[in-house]
Design an enzyme around this catalytic site. Structure first.
Site, PDB file in Angstrom:
ATOM      1  N   CYS A   2       0.849  -1.181   0.000  1.00 64.67           N
ATOM      2  CA  CYS A   2       0.000   0.000   0.000  1.00 64.67           C
ATOM      3  C   CYS A   2       0.888   1.236   0.000  1.00 64.67           C
ATOM      4  O   CYS A   2       1.916   1.277   0.664  1.00 64.67           O
ATOM      5  CB  CYS A   2      -0.955   0.105   1.195  1.00 64.67           C
ATOM      6  SG  CYS A   2      -2.132  -1.234   1.273  1.00 64.67           S
ATOM      7  N   ARG A  29       3.769  -0.288  -4.886  1.00 63.95           N
ATOM      8  CA  ARG A  29       3.535  -0.832  -3.543  1.00 63.95           C
ATOM      9  C   ARG A  29       2.204  -1.576  -3.450  1.00 63.95           C
ATOM     10  O   ARG A  29       1.925  -2.238  -2.454  1.00 63.95           O
ATOM     11  CB  ARG A  29       3.533   0.309  -2.520  1.00 63.95           C
ATOM     12  CG  ARG A  29       4.818   1.100  -2.509  1.00 63.95           C
ATOM     13  CD  ARG A  29       4.743   2.188  -1.463  1.00 63.95           C
ATOM     14  NE  ARG A  29       4.685   1.606  -0.144  1.00 63.95           N
ATOM     15  CZ  ARG A  29       5.737   1.373   0.619  1.00 63.95           C
ATOM     16  NH1 ARG A  29       6.934   1.672   0.198  1.00 63.95           N
ATOM     17  NH2 ARG A  29       5.599   0.831   1.805  1.00 63.95           N
ATOM     18  N   TRP A  78      -3.043  -2.589  -1.620  1.00 58.84           N
ATOM     19  CA  TRP A  78      -2.791  -4.020  -1.797  1.00 58.84           C
ATOM     20  C   TRP A  78      -3.605  -4.682  -0.696  1.00 58.84           C
ATOM     21  O   TRP A  78      -3.279  -4.574   0.486  1.00 58.84           O
ATOM     22  CB  TRP A  78      -1.304  -4.335  -1.655  1.00 58.84           C
ATOM     23  CG  TRP A  78      -0.968  -5.746  -1.996  1.00 58.84           C
ATOM     24  CD1 TRP A  78      -0.657  -6.236  -3.233  1.00 58.84           C
ATOM     25  CD2 TRP A  78      -0.895  -6.859  -1.095  1.00 58.84           C
ATOM     26  NE1 TRP A  78      -0.414  -7.578  -3.152  1.00 58.84           N
ATOM     27  CE2 TRP A  78      -0.556  -8.000  -1.859  1.00 58.84           C
ATOM     28  CE3 TRP A  78      -1.102  -7.020   0.274  1.00 58.84           C
ATOM     29  CZ2 TRP A  78      -0.402  -9.254  -1.299  1.00 58.84           C
ATOM     30  CZ3 TRP A  78      -0.948  -8.280   0.837  1.00 58.84           C
ATOM     31  CH2 TRP A  78      -0.607  -9.383   0.037  1.00 58.84           C
ATOM     32  N   ASN A 104      -1.494   1.711   5.906  1.00 63.13           N
ATOM     33  CA  ASN A 104      -0.665   0.651   5.332  1.00 63.13           C
ATOM     34  C   ASN A 104      -0.274  -0.291   6.460  1.00 63.13           C
ATOM     35  O   ASN A 104       0.148   0.162   7.513  1.00 63.13           O
ATOM     36  CB  ASN A 104       0.586   1.306   4.691  1.00 63.13           C
ATOM     37  CG  ASN A 104       1.706   0.323   4.380  1.00 63.13           C
ATOM     38  OD1 ASN A 104       2.870   0.679   4.442  1.00 63.13           O
ATOM     39  ND2 ASN A 104       1.376  -0.905   4.059  1.00 63.13           N
ATOM     40  N   GLY A 105      -0.444  -1.601   6.221  1.00 63.48           N
ATOM     41  CA  GLY A 105      -0.058  -2.566   7.259  1.00 63.48           C
ATOM     42  C   GLY A 105      -1.274  -3.302   7.775  1.00 63.48           C
ATOM     43  O   GLY A 105      -2.335  -3.296   7.139  1.00 63.48           O
ATOM     44  N   GLU A 479      15.658 -18.631  -8.522  1.00 64.47           N
ATOM     45  CA  GLU A 479      15.339 -17.246  -8.890  1.00 64.47           C
ATOM     46  C   GLU A 479      14.725 -17.194 -10.290  1.00 64.47           C
ATOM     47  O   GLU A 479      13.774 -16.434 -10.546  1.00 64.47           O
ATOM     48  CB  GLU A 479      16.609 -16.377  -8.794  1.00 64.47           C
ATOM     49  CG  GLU A 479      16.561 -15.019  -9.492  1.00 64.47           C
ATOM     50  CD  GLU A 479      15.385 -14.115  -9.115  1.00 64.47           C
ATOM     51  OE1 GLU A 479      14.695 -14.400  -8.126  1.00 64.47           O
ATOM     52  OE2 GLU A 479      15.143 -13.147  -9.856  1.00 64.47           O
ATOM     53  N   LYS A 483      11.155 -15.492 -11.427  1.00 60.80           N
ATOM     54  CA  LYS A 483      10.975 -14.539 -12.549  1.00 60.80           C
ATOM     55  C   LYS A 483       9.903 -15.018 -13.506  1.00 60.80           C
ATOM     56  O   LYS A 483       9.037 -14.256 -13.920  1.00 60.80           O
ATOM     57  CB  LYS A 483      12.262 -14.378 -13.346  1.00 60.80           C
ATOM     58  CG  LYS A 483      13.292 -13.340 -13.078  1.00 60.80           C
ATOM     59  CD  LYS A 483      12.949 -11.973 -12.659  1.00 60.80           C
ATOM     60  CE  LYS A 483      12.333 -11.786 -11.337  1.00 60.80           C
ATOM     61  NZ  LYS A 483      12.890 -11.580 -10.145  1.00 60.80           N
ATOM     62  N   GLU A 486       6.228 -14.945 -11.862  1.00 61.69           N
ATOM     63  CA  GLU A 486       5.588 -13.652 -11.594  1.00 61.69           C
ATOM     64  C   GLU A 486       5.304 -12.851 -12.859  1.00 61.69           C
ATOM     65  O   GLU A 486       4.428 -11.986 -12.851  1.00 61.69           O
ATOM     66  CB  GLU A 486       6.365 -12.825 -10.560  1.00 61.69           C
ATOM     67  CG  GLU A 486       7.743 -12.390 -10.976  1.00 61.69           C
ATOM     68  CD  GLU A 486       8.541 -11.723  -9.849  1.00 61.69           C
ATOM     69  OE1 GLU A 486       7.962 -11.215  -8.893  1.00 61.69           O
ATOM     70  OE2 GLU A 486       9.781 -11.734  -9.954  1.00 61.69           O
ATOM     71  N   HIS A 502      15.119 -37.299  -7.718  1.00 63.89           N
ATOM     72  CA  HIS A 502      14.408 -37.608  -6.476  1.00 63.89           C
ATOM     73  C   HIS A 502      12.954 -37.157  -6.531  1.00 63.89           C
ATOM     74  O   HIS A 502      12.358 -36.845  -5.498  1.00 63.89           O
ATOM     75  CB  HIS A 502      15.135 -36.973  -5.284  1.00 63.89           C
ATOM     76  CG  HIS A 502      16.524 -37.504  -5.116  1.00 63.89           C
ATOM     77  ND1 HIS A 502      16.776 -38.762  -4.634  1.00 63.89           N
ATOM     78  CD2 HIS A 502      17.726 -36.956  -5.418  1.00 63.89           C
ATOM     79  CE1 HIS A 502      18.087 -38.972  -4.616  1.00 63.89           C
ATOM     80  NE2 HIS A 502      18.683 -37.890  -5.093  1.00 63.89           N
ATOM     81  N   LYS A 596       5.557  -4.636  -5.013  1.00 66.49           N
ATOM     82  CA  LYS A 596       7.018  -4.633  -4.956  1.00 66.49           C
ATOM     83  C   LYS A 596       7.545  -4.590  -3.531  1.00 66.49           C
ATOM     84  O   LYS A 596       8.554  -5.186  -3.219  1.00 66.49           O
ATOM     85  CB  LYS A 596       7.560  -3.433  -5.738  1.00 66.49           C
ATOM     86  CG  LYS A 596       9.066  -3.434  -5.806  1.00 66.49           C
ATOM     87  CD  LYS A 596       9.577  -2.832  -7.061  1.00 66.49           C
ATOM     88  CE  LYS A 596      11.049  -3.083  -7.255  1.00 66.49           C
ATOM     89  NZ  LYS A 596      11.348  -4.481  -7.554  1.00 66.49           N
TER      90      LYS A 596
END
Ligand code: G6P
Length: 601
Positions: A2, A29, A78, A104-105, A479, A483, A486, A502, A596
């Site tokens: 947010c 955000r 968000w 926010n939070g 990683e 990428k 997302e 395995h 982000k």
């Protein structure tokens, strides 16, 4: 998560447009929905709320809906509590419509607080945890408290990390309260004041800031036109706290896409120079930091998300280059290791934003044990930078796209440099990385991109993509999966090459794409053997490697960068991820459900 923007000036109009401009810059955000409030000419509050991204909403539209005015608040959301709807978008008002709140939070004890309000017949009109703040301030004021005291009184009762701004239209005051989530005051040239979740909300207009620390609130009063200097108050104690105006050195940057279609590809291309920028550090300082690493009794390297994968790569880099054991941990799991923390332990915190809540919580754990904190961070003035004993800047410039690219390779570069410095081979490390920066510059040419675009078109209907690597390229395989997931929403999974047999090998069918990250080191032959095993089962092997090999159905050439192989191996995956998103009609800058800066647990 947010984004919050507040603005107070002595002028009669323009505030909504300025808040809208700041809000657009904080959209990374959160971008589920957005809203604004402004003080109208009669002293009342007008609000505007919309679902979705701010997108092309212009100042003319905002002025039409909100009027002008010199005071406004804005929020880009968000969602945590309550679905994505106009009703749940901020700002939220109290029963009288005189108090507006953006937040926010998370308020962990909101249910209990809400129950009290419901019992006392407050009219709640959203499903959020935020709205209760407006009603508690209303209630406090009805009981005779001033706005500041009523705000402080509810702030003291909140559990969890959050930050909020309250606007009192009747008393013409604003309060910005920081309780573990970021909030900062900007001081404009004409005395106008900004409040924002981070400097991006106002950096275009001023670089003079006043930091609100945790458990503090800034009070702004605008009774007679222009705002007076903000007053800072301790939330638990109530006493005034003295603050200075600090000029931050972060340069204003262009917010345009510089001719690119998306920020993601712009930022990928910026790696032509950000690797060199990341290692442009003072040698004496790097050696001092490296000595601290060498002499520490236990080193933990901690980050979240992509930064967490970089930390895992760092574990290999320090082992291979400096023969120093460091423990890589994802931030959200760090507290399980608290028993091993002492005053002689060093924690290396790696973060782009410097605001990730799990990392800040991990810092809290380390601090409680007297552990020293070294941070590698991109955003100047971030909370992480301010709570660390020492910070090295990544110098990557603003990273706007949710999917991290240039900050990732800046982190890898700086960690590689530190590993070399810890081994007493700083010059050699610098030479290698400068050479790598040049190789990346050559690599990111239009023909190379075109080849990856074609591969993306070929893979765009894949159900799964697997990625394997060994040694330092194992965390890079993970990683790579982040990428791809997302940006393209294709299921992607990264494995250590040795783990393939395995379980994951059972998922390889005819044509299943498997990206193999190869380095010219002692893992090379075994990695190629794994590629062969995938191919023998019908998998489509995409080799990212310095040399062609028969195991590959498709070869993406990367330079032989020695210990810097994670840097050159991840870049083609970033380009591929970008073109997969485009080929699938997805906006790669704003992946669904993500943001982000992750400031909630
Ligand atoms: C989010 C971002 C990632 C980032 C992670 C940690 O998930 O999308 O790119 O790696 O948060 O953020 P930080 O700012 O601490 O690096």
């Amino acid at each position: 998560m947010c984004g919050i923007v507040g603005y107070v000036s002595g002028k009669e109009d323009g505030a909504p447009a300025i808040v809208l401009e700041g809000l657009k810059r904080l959209e990374y955000r959160g971008y589920d929905s957005w809203g604004m409030a402004s003080l109208d000419s009669k002293g009342g509050i007008s609000t505007l709320k919309r679902v979705g991204r701010i997108g092309g909403a212009g100042s003319a539209m905002v002025a039409r809906k909100l009027g002008g005015g010199g005071v406004a608040l804005g929020h880009t959301r968000w969602a945590t509590h309550g679905g994505i709807s106009e009703r749940n978008a901020h700002p939220h008002l109290d029963c009288t419509g005189r108090i507006a709140i953006v937040h926010n939070g998370i308020i962990e004890n909101y249910q209990e607080l809400k129950a009290g309000l419901v019992a006392r017949k407050h009219r709640l009109s959203s499903d959020t945890d935020t709205e209760i703040l407006a009603h508690y301030i209303e209630e406090g004021m009805r009981r005779g408290m001033g706005f500041a005291e009523a705000t402080r009184s509810i702030a003291k009762r909140l559990k969890g990390r959050s930050a909020f701004v309250a606007l009192d239209s009747s008393g013409r005051q604003m309060a910005a309260v920081r309780l573990g989530a970021p909030l900062i005051v900007g001081v404009g040239d004409g005395g106008e004041l900004f409040i924002s979740s981070d400097v991006n909300g106002f950096l275009e207009r001023t670089n003079r800031v006043m930091y609100i620390d945790d458990d503090e609130m800034a009070l702004i009063s605008f009774r007679r036109g222009a705002p007076g200097a903000p007053k800072f108050v301790s939330v638990p104690r109530g006493g005034e706290v003295r603050k200075r105006v600090i000029k931050i050195g972060w340069k204003r940057e262009s917010w345009s896409k510089s001719g690119y279609k998306h920020f993601l590809i712009k930022e990928i291309m910026e790696q032509k120079y950000t690797i060199a920028q990341a290692i442009n550090q003072d040698d004496a300082r790097i050696m001092r930091v490296a000595n601290g690493i060498r002499n520490a009794f236990g080193v933990f390297i901690v980050g979240a998300g992509t930064a967490g994968r970089v930390c895992a790569a760092g574990q290999y880099l320090f082992s291979d280059i400096a023969k120093k054991h460091v423990n890589a941990t994802v931030a959200s799991e760090f507290s399980s290791y608290r028993h091993y923390l002492t005053r002689r332990t060093l924690m290396i915190a790696v973060s782009q934003s410097g605001e990730t809540v799990d990392l800040l919580d991990a810092i809290g754990v380390a601090r409680s044990k007297g552990t020293r904190i070294l941070s590698l961070v991109n955003v100047f003035g971030s909370t992480l930078m301010r709570v660390s004993d020492e910070s090295l800047m990544l110098n990557a410039g603003t990273e706007k796209s949710v999917a991290s690219t240039k900050a990732t390779t800046a982190q890898l570069s700086l960690l590689t440099l530190l590993a070399y410095a810890t081994a007493g081979r700083l010059k050699e490390g610098k030479r290698l990385l400068l050479n790598t920066a040049e190789q990346v510059n050559d690599m990111l040419n239009p023909r190379y991109e075109e080849r990856l675009r074609k591969l993306a078109r070929q893979l765009r209907r894949s159900r799964d993509i697997f990625i394997i690597g060994r040694g330092v390229n194992f965390p890079m395989a993970e990683e790579a999966a982040i990428k791809l997931q997302e940006t393209s929403y294709i299921h992607a999974h990264g494995f250590a090459g040795g783990e393939l047999k395995h379980g994951p090998l059972a998922l390889i069918r005819k044509g299943t794409p498997c990206i193999v990250l190869v380095a010219n080191d002692d893992t090379k032959h075994e990695t190629i053997s794994n590629a062969m095993e995938v191919r023998a089962r019908g998998g489509y092997v995409i080799g990212i490697a310095p040399e062609r090999n028969d195991a590959f159905d498709y070869w993406i050439r990367v330079p032989d960068a020695g210990e810097a192989s994670p840097i050159v191996n991840i870049i083609p995956v970033q380009v591929l991820a970008y073109h997969l998103a485009v080929a699938r009609g997805i906006n790669p800058d704003y992946p669904r459900n993500l943001a982000k800066s992750v400031t909630v647990k």
